[in-house]
Structure formats: structure tokens, C-alpha cells
Design an enzyme around this catalytic site. Structure first.
Site, short mmCIF file in Angstrom:
data_model
loop_
_atom_site.label_atom_id
_atom_site.label_comp_id
_atom_site.label_asym_id
_atom_site.label_seq_id
_atom_site.Cartn_x
_atom_site.Cartn_y
_atom_site.Cartn_z
N GLY A 169 73.30 21.23 -11.45
CA GLY A 169 74.67 21.60 -11.30
C GLY A 169 75.34 21.46 -12.94
O GLY A 169 74.58 21.24 -13.69
N ASP A 190 87.97 9.26 -11.91
CA ASP A 190 87.49 10.61 -11.61
C ASP A 190 86.39 10.08 -10.14
O ASP A 190 85.60 10.75 -10.02
CB ASP A 190 86.85 11.44 -12.29
CG ASP A 190 86.74 12.85 -12.07
OD1 ASP A 190 87.50 13.16 -11.24
OD2 ASP A 190 86.02 13.56 -12.80
#
Ligand SMILES: *[C@@H]1O[C@H](CO)[C@@H](O)[C@H](O)[C@H]1NC(C)=O
Ligand SMILES: *[C@@H]1O[C@H](CO)[C@@H](O)[C@H](O)[C@H]1NC(C)=O
Ligand SMILES: *[C@@H]1O[C@H](CO)[C@@H](O)[C@H](O)[C@H]1NC(C)=O
Ligand SMILES: *[C@@H]1O[C@H](CO)[C@@H](O)[C@H](O)[C@H]1NC(C)=O
Ligand SMILES: *[C@@H]1O[C@H](CO)[C@@H](O)[C@H](O)[C@H]1NC(C)=O
Ligand SMILES: *[C@@H]1O[C@H](CO)[C@@H](O)[C@H](O)[C@H]1NC(C)=O
Length: 824
Positions: A513, A631
């Protein structure tokens, strides 16, 4: 002729028989033969002699064994130690049931052997080893198969080749006991023997006692020597061995030069166990070594949880992380109360505790210990962490790389510092204390993280750290050498070539990713271990030093719900972080994907929610550094092969000190849909902004729907608003993901989770619970406060937040962490 014959006979009787007598029958007693006071047995090589003796002016007669050729009578064994014969009419014989008995004038038994077996042809023999044995001449193995032996009942002397043992089969424990006095062989209260609990599998060691009180201990055998006797080394005088099997445990020594005479003796008067050597030229016994040696050898001199350093003044020091139980007493050199923990252990949250490595210690008293010789150090550590009362662990055998596991429970008693025993000890301590110990380092590192962090740090990171090599388990634990503290925090650096090989030169096919700051690749190390490799983009501005500092800093964070960083690689322009590989990738693919969603039944979803909450609680409150993640989102929750959630991606994380839990930034970075309103709008971030993101995540996990881009059935509500509406209507179970509803679920638990989720997304940070409360609420059935209207109630609020004075940076995917505000 007859006269001549008679004369010859007389001559023969005078000259011949005595000579013959010396060479025959005098080392044994046979049935119906008697040894009276005045006669002796002499071992075949003429080394030992057995007979009656007295000491001083006393008329008391004892039966004992002594060295035949030493002019200073040295009695190494006594039969009737406390039961003297008061005249010279005692006799030794073998009675009709085959026992050796010592009889007095009146033929009453003063002392006897107690063989449980009846011999056909019993015989007592004094051997050249100094062992008096009773055996059966009819027994073909009679040379080794003794019915009874004096070595099993030692007095004050340990002779060469005598097993100082505990026979686990018969239960027989050999114990030396000093003579009461030089003229009284009756046992005094100074004794010496091995003590351990085979049932509890405690680690074996030898103790010296004065009465019932422990006086000195040798420390357990570590494969090379006794932990408390670093000077027990190869030497010209004697060899030694320690044997620990299922059948028996013993210590034994033998002399290298058979013409040297040396023994180990306990002495009541001096309270010492001395190794003596016979000096033939001077006709004296000379002391070669004696125990205990000094003030630090005195059992438990410093009390519990303290270390004794003989060259220091005062000699006693609390172990790191401990403080005197009574400072007043300690100051006045009364160490008896010892030391107590400065901060309690956090047993229930096992990752909260750490260990300090001490080197070259005499390890603590093993009375409260447990040993397993086949476990390795890593298993040992885990075993210790899993047990609330475990306070220390180490290898049981330090030979070579070290092996086996020994753990201690409760207080650690009788530790001392040596300069080189080679024995490490890992002492459990709360992370809080571990933090204090590294104070010096933290003062240097934290400014880098907090102040310097605003620019550089935000770009890089992912700095959770754990052990990276199995055989270097305790790399991240501080070590102590010679009483001084020493940081043992090497940075495991991978070679770029290793990484390149593992990822096939960052082959596109291996790409897992693309994150905010680089690409992630799957890799395989030479040993087959799978890894995830994050290659940070070249443009990252953080310097090598800062990166290293950060990795070291976060190295202190360890939790089962945080992803493990295995190491990093910094070479030229390349900056690479290496993680454990998470075979199930990230949570988003499970909850938002169509197919995988099916796999996640409710109970699993709940476990994931709970795991994330624990991980976040650790970051916020329990780790030695307080960390705001900033996050938190589904794609940053990785799942291992057992679907345990692990928080990852600390690229935006910020550390804070003490209670300072809120900060303002001009550079708002985060992910749409998860950001708390006060952060998105004003740049305020705190642990409560993480709590907000967690709340969003909870709702996502329950509904299987993304917060961002959520489209309610008929109105413009956000996911949060939707949940709030249903909750108010009493219909919140309708939020539950279709897939979850297909399998069994606990409705009460579902509703509770939704409720908690709503509490976490309250508009005002003050209304949101902290993560400890969340963890508590998740596992209890306590009453929950009613939520007020949440933040981002409608899509409009959300848009307002996203657009008011904020210019989002363009981003290829809407789920990538993005920067919302560029400062000035
Ligand atoms: C022989 O001595 C043992 C030990 O004292 C004793 O138990 C046993 O009864 C004695 N046997 C006889 C026949 O006296
Ligand atoms: C032996 O027996 C006599 C009387 O029977 C007694 O006076 C004496 O004290 C006894 N001796 C020993 C050594 O027990
Ligand atoms: C023999 O006597 C000793 C004490 O002297 C005792 O400890 C041991 O248990 C006895 N052994 C047997 C077999 O009776
Ligand atoms: C113990 O040591 C003292 C002093 O060295 C000595 O005089 C004494 O004889 C010793 N005692 C024994 C039982 O050997
Ligand atoms: C053994 O000890 C004796 C007596 O001390 C000495 O004369 C001899 O040289 C020694 N032997 C060896 C091999 O060291
Ligand atoms: C010791 O540890 C090994 C390896 O972990 C285990 O197989 C064994 O059962 C343990 N033995 C005991 C007595 O606990």
C-alpha cells in the site's frame, strides 16, 4: 625338639602375627567380631582410621574416623556425636539383624546404623575415601550397593568425592553440622546443606544456617559455579561439579593431586566453612578459603530489594526503582527493613511493566523461585509478565548463550554485586520507574520530539518498538554494570541489501500500500520471517539523528495492541522502517469490504474495539511517554493472524509531558471523518481529540460504514448524527452491520458500544471520557452517562469544519492522511 618348636612358635607369634594383622581383616568388621576401645580399623591404603577417641581431659569416648597419617588428630566423622560412652568398655559389632551397633559396658545400644534391609552376610568396611560402609558380601554389587554409609550422615566435614547431596528418591538430605565446640562433637547450631522444594520446582542452592536463621547462601548453580561464589573457578587444588537430575542433586569435589590432603569443614566458633589444606612440612592445617567472606555475604544484610556493594560506603543500596522502606532507619545504617517499590507494578496490564537488567549479581534467594531448564529467555520473560507476583527472571544456566528459565516471586532477598559473575538478572519494574531511570536521556530526547517535532517529526515516524531479535529479548531494557547504570538501547539497523533482498528490490508486486509518507512492501527475511517494509519517501526532511532518536524514544512503548517495529535502515537517501508483518492487513478491508465483512461476527468486532481502546489507553496514560496518535482510523488498525488489532502508523503522533495534554498547531494533519471539531477547526489537539477519532472508529466498526461519505437513508446526517438520532429514538441496534446481525450477537453489548461511541464523539472535549474510562465502561455494566448532541451532527457541520479557513491539500485517495493547514 619340643622346646625348639615352642620357641619357634613364640617367635612366630611375636613377629609374624602382628605383621599379618596389619595386612588383614583390619578394615572390616564381620558378624560376631567385635572392635573394642583401643582397637581400630584402618582403610586398606592406610589413609583413614576408625576407632574410639576422646578430646581434652574428658573421659567421654566417641567412635570416629580420622586421617591415619596426620599427627594432629583430625576427626572427619563421628558416630555417637551426642551420646558419648563414659568409660573405655564400649564396643562395635554387627548384631544379628545385620546392623553395625555401638554398645556400652552394659551392652545397651548407644548408636547404630539403620539399614532397612537385612543382609545375608553383612560386613562393615572403612574405605580409603573415609567412607564407612555396611554392605552384603552375598550381593554381587556389594562394592557399590551399600546398605548404609557414613557419607550419608556427614558430621562437620565434606571429604573429597563425597556427594553432598539430596537424594530425591529416598528423600535423604545430607547436611553438615559443626561441632558444638572443639571438644564436643555434638552438633552445634551452625549447619549447611541444600534446600529447595522439588514440588514447587524451586531453584536449587545451598544454605548455611545458624539455628533456623539463614546465615549465608552459596547462590544457585548457574552451570559454571554458584552464583554467590564467583571465585569458585578452575584452580590447581581441586575440581568440582554440581549435578541436578530428577533423582538427585549434589555438589562434589575431588583433589587434583592425590598426595595433597584438603577438606571442607564447618566451624561453630568462627561461623565459617573453611577449606583446609594439610601442610606436611609444618604439620598444620592451613586455611585456603573460607565462607562467608565479608559483610555482603551476610545473609540479607541489606534487607529486601537492595543490592550490596562491598567497596561502597555504606554498602547497601536500594535497587533501581525501589526506595528505603524507612528512610530514617536507612540513613542510620539500619537496612533491615529493606526497600519497597517507588511505583507499584501494574500487574493486570502486563505490558505496563518492564525490566531492568542487572549484570554480575549474586541472584536473589531462591526460596520463592521457579525453574524450567528448557525454556529460553524470551519465554521466561513472558512467563514472568504473565504472573503478577513474578518480580525477576533470568537464565538458569549461563553456559554459552545461556539457557533455561528461573523466575522469582515477591521480594528479592540477599543480592550482592560482583565484578564478574556473568549472571544477569532482569528485575521487574513499572514502566513509570523505567522512565525515571532514563531521566537523563529523556531530557535530551523529549525536546527533540516535542519542539523539533513540529517540522521534521510530523513527516516520519512509525516508531513503535519492541524486541527485534528473539535471542536479544531484553535489548530494550536498561542494563547495569558494576553498580553503574548503562543504557542498553541499541538501534537494530538492517542492511539496505538485506531489505532489498527481502522485498526483491522493492518490487511493485510486493507493494502492500501507499501511505502518507511512503510505500509499504511485503518482504521475507532469509530466515523466512515475513516483514512489512515502509520505505519513506526521499523528500522526507527528517535527519538521520532525529529519526534514530525517535525510534529510540518510542522504543519504550510496548503493548500488544500496538504494532511492533522490528528495526530500521538508514543508508544514504534511503530511510526504511521494518515492521512485523500483519497477515490480515488493516481493519478497513474487513469492515468496509463486502466479503470480508462477513467474517467479522459481533464478538470479534467487540474484541477489536476493546483492543484498540487498550492500545490507546496505553498511549495516553500508561506508557512512560504520553502519546497523542492524531491519526486513528480504520486503515491504521492492523490485524494479526488471530485478528488482534494493533494500532500502527505513528507518523503524526506527538508526545507530551506530564499532565500537559493539549496543544495547538497551525498545521492540522489528520484524516477526514475522524478529526475532532476543535482540532479540524482550531488546531487544538489533545488526548480527547484521539478519543473522538476512537468514537468514530467504534461507530464504523459497528455499522460497517465509513464515516466519511456516509449517506443516510433520507437526510444529510453524518454517521455520527445518524447514530445519535437512532440512539434517541431507542432504535440504535439498527446501526449494527448487516453481516454482524447474521451471526450471534449480544444486543446489550452492541447498544453499550454505540452508547460509548456517542460519548466519545461529544462536541466538547470535556464531555468525552478518557480512554481509561472507556476501557472500564467497555468491560463493566456500570450505568453510562447520557450523551449530549455530538460534534459533526450534520453533513453541513462537517463541511463547515472542513472548509472554514482550511484549504485541504489535494490527495489521491480520500483516506490518506492529509495536511489541512499550512502555517502562515
Ligand atoms: C540390631 O540393631 C538395630 C539397630 O539398632 C535394631 O533395630 C535391631 O533390633 C538390632 N537387632 C537385634 C537382634 O538386636
Ligand atoms: C550399667 O548398669 C549398671 C547397673 O545395672 C548401672 O549402674 C550403670 O550406670 C550402667 N552403665 C552404663 C554405662 O549405662
Ligand atoms: C536412619 O537414621 C537417620 C537418623 O540418624 C534417619 O534420618 C533416617 O531416616 C533413618 N533411616 C532409616 C532407613 O530408618
Ligand atoms: C574452629 O576454629 C577455631 C579457631 O580457628 C579453632 O580453635 C577450633 O579448634 C575450630 N573448631 C573446630 C571444631 O575445629
Ligand atoms: C603433588 O603434591 C606433592 C606434595 O605436595 C608434590 O610433591 C608433587 O609434586 C605434586 N604432584 C603434582 C603432579 O603436582
Ligand atoms: C518447561 O518448559 C517447556 C518448554 O516451554 C515445556 O514444554 C515444559 O512442559 C515445561 N516444564 C514444566 C515442568 O513446566
Amino acid at each position: 625338639m619340643a622346646i625348639f618348636f615352642t620357641l619357634m612358635l613364640i617367635i612366630a607369634v611375636i613377629f609374624f602375627f602382628p605383621i599379618q594383622a596389619v595386612f588383614s581383616a583390619v578394615d572390616t568388621i564381620e558378624p560376631y567380631k567385635t572392635i573394642g576401645d583401643g582397637t581400630t580399623l584402618i582403610s586398606i591404603g592406610g589413609i583413614f582410621e576408625l576407632g574410639f577417641f576422646s578430646r581434652g581431659n574428658s573421659k567421654n569416648r566417641y567412635v570416629g574416623i580420622w586421617y591415619k597419617n596426620i599427627p594432629v588428630q583430625t576427626v572427619v566423622w563421628v558416630a555417637n556425636r551426642c551420646n558419648p560412652i563414659v568409660d573405655s568398655f564400649g564396643s562395635l559389632t554387627i548384631n544379628s539383624t545385620g546392623n553395625l551397633v555401638l554398645l556400652d559396658h552394659n551392652k545397651s545400644v548407644i548408636w547404630s546404623t539403620n539399614s532397612s534391609k537385612q543382609a545375608k552376610k553383612p560386613i562393615a568396611q572403612l574405605l580409603d575415601s573415609g567412607n564407612l560402609v555396611l554392605r552384603d558380601e552375598e550381593d554381587v554389587n556389594s562394592e557399590t550397593n551399600y546398605l548404609w554409609q557414613s557419607f550419608d550422615y556427614p558430621s562437620d566435614t565434606l571429604l573429597p568425592n563425597m556427594k553432598f547431596r539430596w537424594d530425591l528418591k529416598s528423600g535423604l538430605k545430607r547436611r553438615l553440622s559443626a561441632w558444638k565446640n572443639w571438644d564436643d562433637p555434638c552438633p552445634g547450631d551452625f549447619t549447611h546443606g541444600t534446600e529447595f522444594d522439588p514440588q514447587l520446582q524451586t531453584f536449587t542452592e545451598f544454605y548455611f544456617r545458624k539455628g533456623t536463621k539463614k546465615f549465608y547462601r552459596t547462590g544457585p548453580w548457574n552451570g559454571l559455579r554458584f552464583s554467590g561464589s564467583p571465585d569458585l573457578r578452575t584452580n590447581p587444588l581441586y575440581g568440582f561439579d554440581f549435578v541436578d537430575t530428577e533423582d538427585e542433586v549434589y555438589f562434589i569435589y575431588d583433589l587434583k593431586n592425590k598426595s595433597v590432603i584438603s577438606i571442607l569443614v564447618l566451624n561453630q566458633t568462627t561461623s565459617l566453612r573453611e577449606r583446609l589444606i594439610w601442610i606436611e612440612a609444618e604439620k598444620i592445617w592451613r586455611t585456603y578459603a573460607s565462607f562467608p567472606r565479608d559483610g555482603c555475604d551476610k545473609y540479607g544484610v541489606c534487607g529486601a530489594n537492595a543490592n550490596c556493594l562491598i567497596n561502597d560506603n555504606p554498602i547497601c543500596h536500594c535497587l533501581k526503582g525501589f526506595k528505603p522502606k524507612s528512610q530514617e532507619k536507612w540513613n542510620s545504617m539500619d537496612w533491615s527493613e529493606g526497600c519497597v517499590r517507588s511505583s507499584p507494578l501494574n500487574c493486570l496490564e502486563k505490558e505496563k511493566d518492564g525490566f531492568i537488567k542487572f549484570s554480575d549479581l549474586k541472584v536473589p534467594d531462591t526460596t520463592r523461585s521457579w525453574v524450567n531448564k528448557s525454556m529460553n529467555l524470551k519465554e521466561c520473560r513472558a512467563k514472568c509478565l504473565s504472573d503478577c507476583s513474578c518480580t525477576a527472571y533470568t537464565n538458569s544456566d549461563i553456559t554459552g548463550q545461556g539457557s533455561g528459565c528461573v523466575i522469582w516471586y515477591d521480594d528479592l532477598i540477599d543480592i550482592r554485586q560482583f565484578s564478574d559473575t556473568g549472571h544477569d538478572l532482569f528485575i521487574r519494574i513499572s514502566r513509570l520507574e523505567l522512565g525515571k531511570i532514563n531521566d537523563n536521556k529523556i531530557r535530551i530526547v523529549i525536546p527533540v520530539a516535542v519542539v523539533g517535532g513540529v517540522t521534521g517529526m510530523l513527516l516520519l515516524g512509525y516508531f513503535i518498538w519492541r524486541r527485534y531479535l528473539k535471542d536479544k529479548t531484553d535489548r530494550n531494557e536498561t542494563s547495569r554494570k558494576n553498580g553503574g547504570q548503562e543504557e542498553d538501547l541499541e538501534l537494530p539497523l538492517f542492511n539496505l541489501s538485506t531489505i532489498a533482498t527481502a522485498t526483491e528490490n522493492f518490487l511493485v508486486d510486493n507493494k502492500l500500500g501507499e501511505g502518507g509518507f511512503g510505500s509499504v512492501y511485503r518482504g521475507k527475511l532469509e530466515d523466512g520471517k515475513q516483514i512489512a517494509v515502509k520505505r519513506l519517501s526521499i523528500s522526507s526532511r527528517q535527519g538521520v539523528k532525529e529519526l534514530k532518536n525517535e525510534v529510540k524514544l518510542i522504543a519504550k512503548l510496548q503493548h500488544r495492541n500496538l504494532v511492533t517495529l522490528l528495526g530500521c535502515c538508514i543508508q544514504g537517501e534511503e530511510k526504511v522502517l521494518v515492521y512485523e508483518y500483519m497477515s490480515n492487513k488493516s481493519l478497513d478491508s474487513f469492515i468496509f469490504g463486502q466479503n470480508e465483512g462477513k467474517l467479522l461476527e459481533w464478538s470479534k468486532r467487540f474484541e477489536i474495539i476493546y483492543g484498540i481502546a487498550r492500545g490507546l489507553q496505553y498511549l495516553h496514560q500508561d506508557s512512560r511517554l504520553r502519546v497523542i496518535h492524531r491519526d486513528l482510523k480504520a486503515s491504521n488498525i492492523l490485524l494479526d493472524s488471530e485478528m488482534n488489532p494493533k494500532i500502527s502508523d505513528f507518523g503524526l503522533a506527538r508526545t507530551f509531558v506530564g499532565d500537559h495534554t493539549e496543544e495547538k498547531t497551525n498545521r492540522v494533519i489528520g484524516t477526514y471523518g475522524y478529526m475532532a471539531p476543535e482540532y479540524a477547526i482550531n488546531g487544538f489537539f489533545s488526548i480527547k481529540s484521539d478519543v473522538f477519532s476512537f468514537g468514530v472508529l467504534v461507530l464504523e466498526i459497528i455499522t460497517g460504514k465509513k464515516s466519511r461519505g456516509f449517506h443516510g437513508d433520507n437526510h444529510d446526517l453524518t454517521l455520527i448524527g445518524h447514530a445519535w438520532m437512532l440512539h434517541n429514538e431507542g432504535n440504535s441496534f439498527g446501526l449494527l452491520d448487516q453481516h454482524s446481525m447474521e451471526s450471534a450477537y449480544d444486543l446489550k453489548q452492541v447498544l453499550r458500544c454505540i452508547h460509548i461511541g456517542l460519548l466519545c464523539v461529544q462536541k466538547s472535549p470535556a464531555d468525552r471520557p478518557n480512554m481509561s474510562s472507556v476501557v472500564f465502561m467497555l468491560q463493566s455494566e456500570s450505568e453510562l452517562p447520557q450523551p449530549k448532541p455530538p460534534g459533526y451532527f450534520t453533513e453541513m457541520d462537517s463541511t463547515k469544519a472542513n472548509s472554514s479557513s482550511i484549504k485541504p491539500k489535494p490527495s489521491s485517495t480520500n483516506d490518506v492522511s492529509i495536511s489541512l493547514v499550512e502555517a502562515r
